[in-house]
Scaffold this motif. Sequence first.
Motif, PDB file in Angstrom:
ATOM      1  N   UNK A  96       0.822  -1.223   0.000  1.00 40.12           N
ATOM      2  CA  UNK A  96       0.000   0.000   0.000  1.00 40.12           C
ATOM      3  C   UNK A  96       0.852   1.268   0.000  1.00 40.12           C
ATOM      4  N   UNK A  97       0.565   2.152  -0.954  1.00 40.20           N
ATOM      5  CA  UNK A  97       1.265   3.427  -1.032  1.00 40.20           C
ATOM      6  C   UNK A  97       2.660   3.356  -1.612  1.00 40.20           C
ATOM      7  N   UNK A  98       3.067   2.182  -2.165  1.00 36.43           N
ATOM      8  CA  UNK A  98       4.418   2.018  -2.682  1.00 36.43           C
ATOM      9  C   UNK A  98       4.380   1.658  -4.157  1.00 36.43           C
ATOM     10  N   UNK A  99       5.560   1.771  -4.814  1.00 35.49           N
ATOM     11  CA  UNK A  99       5.684   1.353  -6.201  1.00 35.49           C
ATOM     12  C   UNK A  99       5.765  -0.169  -6.277  1.00 35.49           C
ATOM     13  N   UNK A 100       5.585  -0.691  -7.469  1.00 31.55           N
ATOM     14  CA  UNK A 100       5.710  -2.130  -7.688  1.00 31.55           C
ATOM     15  C   UNK A 100       7.180  -2.521  -7.583  1.00 31.55           C
ATOM     16  N   UNK A 117      14.496  -6.589   0.724  1.00 32.31           N
ATOM     17  CA  UNK A 117      14.390  -5.619   1.812  1.00 32.31           C
ATOM     18  C   UNK A 117      13.017  -4.949   1.836  1.00 32.31           C
ATOM     19  N   UNK A 118      12.372  -4.866   0.662  1.00 31.53           N
ATOM     20  CA  UNK A 118      11.036  -4.250   0.640  1.00 31.53           C
ATOM     21  C   UNK A 118      10.041  -5.085   1.456  1.00 31.53           C
ATOM     22  N   UNK A 119      10.154  -6.395   1.382  1.00 35.00           N
ATOM     23  CA  UNK A 119       9.294  -7.262   2.186  1.00 35.00           C
ATOM     24  C   UNK A 119       9.644  -7.140   3.664  1.00 35.00           C
ATOM     25  N   UNK A 120      10.930  -7.055   3.973  1.00 39.06           N
ATOM     26  CA  UNK A 120      11.353  -6.958   5.376  1.00 39.06           C
ATOM     27  C   UNK A 120      10.911  -5.640   5.988  1.00 39.06           C
ATOM     28  N   UNK A 121      10.932  -4.563   5.214  1.00 42.41           N
ATOM     29  CA  UNK A 121      10.497  -3.274   5.751  1.00 42.41           C
ATOM     30  C   UNK A 121       8.993  -3.267   6.038  1.00 42.41           C
ATOM     31  N   UNK A 122       8.250  -4.161   5.383  1.00 44.76           N
ATOM     32  CA  UNK A 122       6.808  -4.220   5.555  1.00 44.76           C
ATOM     33  C   UNK A 122       6.387  -5.278   6.591  1.00 44.76           C
ATOM     34  N   UNK A 123       7.293  -6.243   6.882  1.00 51.32           N
ATOM     35  CA  UNK A 123       6.952  -7.369   7.751  1.00 51.32           C
ATOM     36  C   UNK A 123       8.034  -7.558   8.817  1.00 51.32           C
ATOM     37  N   UNK A 124       8.022  -6.771   9.880  1.00 58.25           N
ATOM     38  CA  UNK A 124       9.049  -6.880  10.924  1.00 58.25           C
ATOM     39  C   UNK A 124       9.059  -8.265  11.568  1.00 58.25           C
ATOM     40  N   UNK A 125      10.270  -8.749  11.854  1.00 60.39           N
ATOM     41  CA  UNK A 125      10.430 -10.000  12.570  1.00 60.39           C
ATOM     42  C   UNK A 125      10.360 -11.245  11.732  1.00 60.39           C
TER      43      UNK A 125
END
Length: 641
Positions: A96-100, A117-125
């Motif tokens: 949400x709110x980000x580029x593809x 890293x894009x997935x990690x920034x969205x899903x902590x832990x």
Amino acid sequence: MFKKKPDIKNLSPLRSSDRRKLADQIIHDYAISVPEQQAQAQAQAQAGDDASTPQVTLSSPRASLLPESTSSARFTTTSGPNLAPVSGTIYVGTHPGQDERILWFQTGKNPRLIPTVYTLWQNPGVLPLLHTPDFVVDEKLTHGSDLMIPGLVKAKGTQWDQRAATGAVVAVAGIRKDTVPLWVGTCEVDLRNLPNDLRGQKGVAVKGLHWAGDEAWGWKPLGSGGREAPDGIEGWQGLTHDITAAVDQTILADDRDEGQGGAALDQSSTGPGPEGNDQIVDLEDLEPTTKEVDAAFHQAFLFAVHKAKASNPAPHHGFDFPIQPSYLISNMIQPNLRFQNQHYNIKKSSWKNVKKFIKHLDKTGLLKSKDRSGGETVILDIDFDDAQVTGFRPYTLPKPKATASDSGADKARASDASSSSDPSIGQKVTIQTVYRASSKLVPTLLPSKTEFYSAQQISAALKSYIEAHPDLGGQGTSSIKLDPFIANSILGSNPSQDDSKPLAAGRIARGALQRRVLEDTHLCQPYHMIVRSSATSDAKPKAGPAPQIHLTIEKRTGTKVVTKVSNLEPFFIDPQVLAPELQKKCAGSASVGQISGGKPGLMEVVVQGDQRKVLISDVLAKRGIDAKWVDITDKTKPKKK
């Protein structure tokens, strides 16, 4: 893995069922704790497993891991020092709110998906989070190096993450942004069994797969360019508040293990910190602001001009114009920086590269610059009478840190150790050409077709043959008559050669006959020996003429110019050792990779800019390479019509 740009096929949307299966596989593989499942378990416990208890779905965590718009595509690329081929699948989606962006990738036959890293920034832990000093992230990990065991950092009194077993996928963050993963890799060792004190430990801890700054990070459907990392992410476990707050008050002891591509850290405590907690590491120097780096570079340039003006006569005061960007950084800026540490480099400045720095100096009136056709900017002249130069006051340059090895004997040993790290420096190289005679010359001219003969020996044998046959003389000594051996065995050896004139005249010049014997491979097959220093007994002749070092200057991505150096191995030069020296001397990035179309194991070094002058007159010269052994190809020049 994505240091080289991958070749990505057409994207195709994932079916809803496939997306759910992949998301469930990810949840299982990484043992992700799902809040909805916990809530369901609590509700069932309270209701006594009543069948009327509402069921909670996994739609939210699935969408967070793999958004509903996720597409997939096959990709191929190369990875590692030998550029081994790699293929797999990427999964592209939009948070949400980000580029593809590329959110996950899978390689080879391993079904496990690796998060970006894009997935990690969205899903902590999602992964275990390890930490390392910021200079290791900036100077090692984001350049493709693996994370070494001495480079790991953790708070004293804490344990290594129990999920970080051998083969586990882990994330790595720096110290300042300790809750922001910037690098992803797989554990080469069981980190759970590592001791608290890592001093003396060696080896690779984590093998790198992806990082913020690689080609997967920079990919997007239209154009390129990655998203900058956030300053902090709630939910990731940092190094504790007390430790990160104390980082700015400590000094990092730089015990880098240069031979292993990582960084060795002094992890002994420096005394109790706030609330009685021990400090984990010392930071080498307080990281300067961008303005401070800019000021330091500007002052270093003035210092260099001031020194040259004071010690060399006019008009150029010892400078050889035009001045190349590499010379500016390595000979004028770096030696005169007020602070000598890793924070003061051109990438930490507001200019980011040498070209913009030169343009800045040009705008201030200190110099005149020019853009060359290859995209390189050089300095044409310096205004030695500028007020900034005449009013400059020199400052005290930092002295090298004193160590226990400052005695004369220890210094000599240290110097020997340094030079021995690259055995090609200081070597003396000679190239010898020898020949094997064909059966047409044996035994009339030469006694054996298995022995090797020098050009001088073949010339002497030809002279002896002529002297042994006085009837070949006449009309002076400049030419000789043709006898059956010369006419048939030598001149008739190769029908493609134009020997009609000497055959018709019945005579041939002595020099022409000698060249005919040596240059015709049907008569004398050339071999070469590259001899290093005095190791003549170890050199064995190899078929063919002597090789050359290939130096190619070409354009990449528009106006960017690079210099490629290859075929170094026959001259006892290790490309892996040469690349770091070129990177430092040319003040630009240098990489090593398998040469395109070459035999496996033959590598080439690629360095930014037109570096032919530095390579030939300095880098290769001190390795015993004569300029005539270097073949230069300039592909930046326009083709002649």
